[in-house]
Design a protein around this motif. Structure first.
Motif, PDB file in Angstrom:
ATOM      1  N   ASN A 133       0.814  -1.219   0.000  1.00 15.24           N
ATOM      2  CA  ASN A 133       0.000   0.000   0.000  1.00 15.24           C
ATOM      3  C   ASN A 133       0.845   1.267   0.000  1.00 15.24           C
ATOM      4  O   ASN A 133       0.485   2.263  -0.639  1.00 15.24           O
ATOM      5  CB  ASN A 133      -0.954   0.011   1.198  1.00 15.24           C
ATOM      6  CG  ASN A 133      -2.055  -1.008   1.039  1.00 15.24           C
ATOM      7  OD1 ASN A 133      -2.610  -1.172  -0.046  1.00 15.24           O
ATOM      8  ND2 ASN A 133      -2.366  -1.708   2.108  1.00 15.24           N
ATOM      9  N   LYS A 137       0.749   4.515  -2.618  1.00 18.57           N
ATOM     10  CA  LYS A 137       0.595   5.887  -2.138  1.00 18.57           C
ATOM     11  C   LYS A 137       1.815   6.748  -2.476  1.00 18.57           C
ATOM     12  O   LYS A 137       1.672   7.908  -2.884  1.00 18.57           O
ATOM     13  CB  LYS A 137       0.331   5.883  -0.634  1.00 18.57           C
ATOM     14  CG  LYS A 137      -1.045   5.345  -0.286  1.00 18.57           C
ATOM     15  CD  LYS A 137      -1.228   5.020   1.189  1.00 18.57           C
ATOM     16  CE  LYS A 137      -1.023   6.151   2.120  1.00 18.57           C
ATOM     17  NZ  LYS A 137      -1.305   5.768   3.538  1.00 18.57           N
ATOM     18  N   ASN A 141       1.925  10.138  -4.612  1.00 16.08           N
ATOM     19  CA  ASN A 141       2.440  11.368  -4.001  1.00 16.08           C
ATOM     20  C   ASN A 141       3.619  11.934  -4.782  1.00 16.08           C
ATOM     21  O   ASN A 141       3.752  13.153  -4.921  1.00 16.08           O
ATOM     22  CB  ASN A 141       2.838  11.128  -2.541  1.00 16.08           C
ATOM     23  CG  ASN A 141       1.641  10.926  -1.647  1.00 16.08           C
ATOM     24  OD1 ASN A 141       0.539  11.382  -1.944  1.00 16.08           O
ATOM     25  ND2 ASN A 141       1.840  10.227  -0.545  1.00 16.08           N
TER      26      ASN A 141
END
Length: 148
Positions: A133, A137, A141
């Motif tokens: 995960n 992310k 980002n």
């Protein structure tokens, strides 16, 4: 006190104190604190030398020897650390550019990830708990920094 408590605090302080204008983590114009990015893939990160330097996208990369220098020149994308060499955990969890300990790293699926490891906080430990995960992310980002 638990290390988990310190992570947000230390990452916040790091991001405030450090200049974050570059998308490549560098010190004095040299990427990765002078560590040879190719050497990570042999399992032993080593400091490179200015005599084996390559300028890539405006930043100098140092290499241990001519062989590693040639490997990088042939396929730089294969050896570049993810997220510009900033802390992978901080990029995934907070979306922040945070300095790293160049000796704290992980290679997953042929990609080099670097991590913050100071003052009783090793973010590689936190990364390992939810790597799948955090990669998703962090990739999302990082796009915010590279598509300006």
């Amino acid at each position: 006190m638990k290390t988990k408590f310190f992570i947000p605090f230390l990452l916040l302080i790091s991001s405030i104190l450090l200049s974050q204008t570059s998308n490549i983590n560098q010190e004095n114009g040299v990427a990765n604190y002078g560590y040879d990015v190719v050497s990570y893939f042999s399992g032993k990160p080593q400091h490179g030398s200015a005599k084996n330097a390559v300028k890539y996208q405006g930043t100098d990369y140092y290499f241990v020897n001519a062989e590693n220098k040639a490997k990088f020149q042939k396929e730089p994308g294969k050896y570049l650390p993810q997220y510009g060499g900033y802390c992978a955990f901080a990029m995934g969890d907070y979306g922040k550019k945070v300095q790293v300990d160049p000796k704290t790293y992980k290679i997953t699926d042929g990609k080099l990830y670097l991590f913050y490891n100071k003052l009783l906080t090793n973010t590689l430990t936190s990364w390992n708990k939810d790597e799948k995960n955090l990669v998703i992310k962090a990739d999302k980002n990082w796009k915010k920094f590279t598509t300006k």
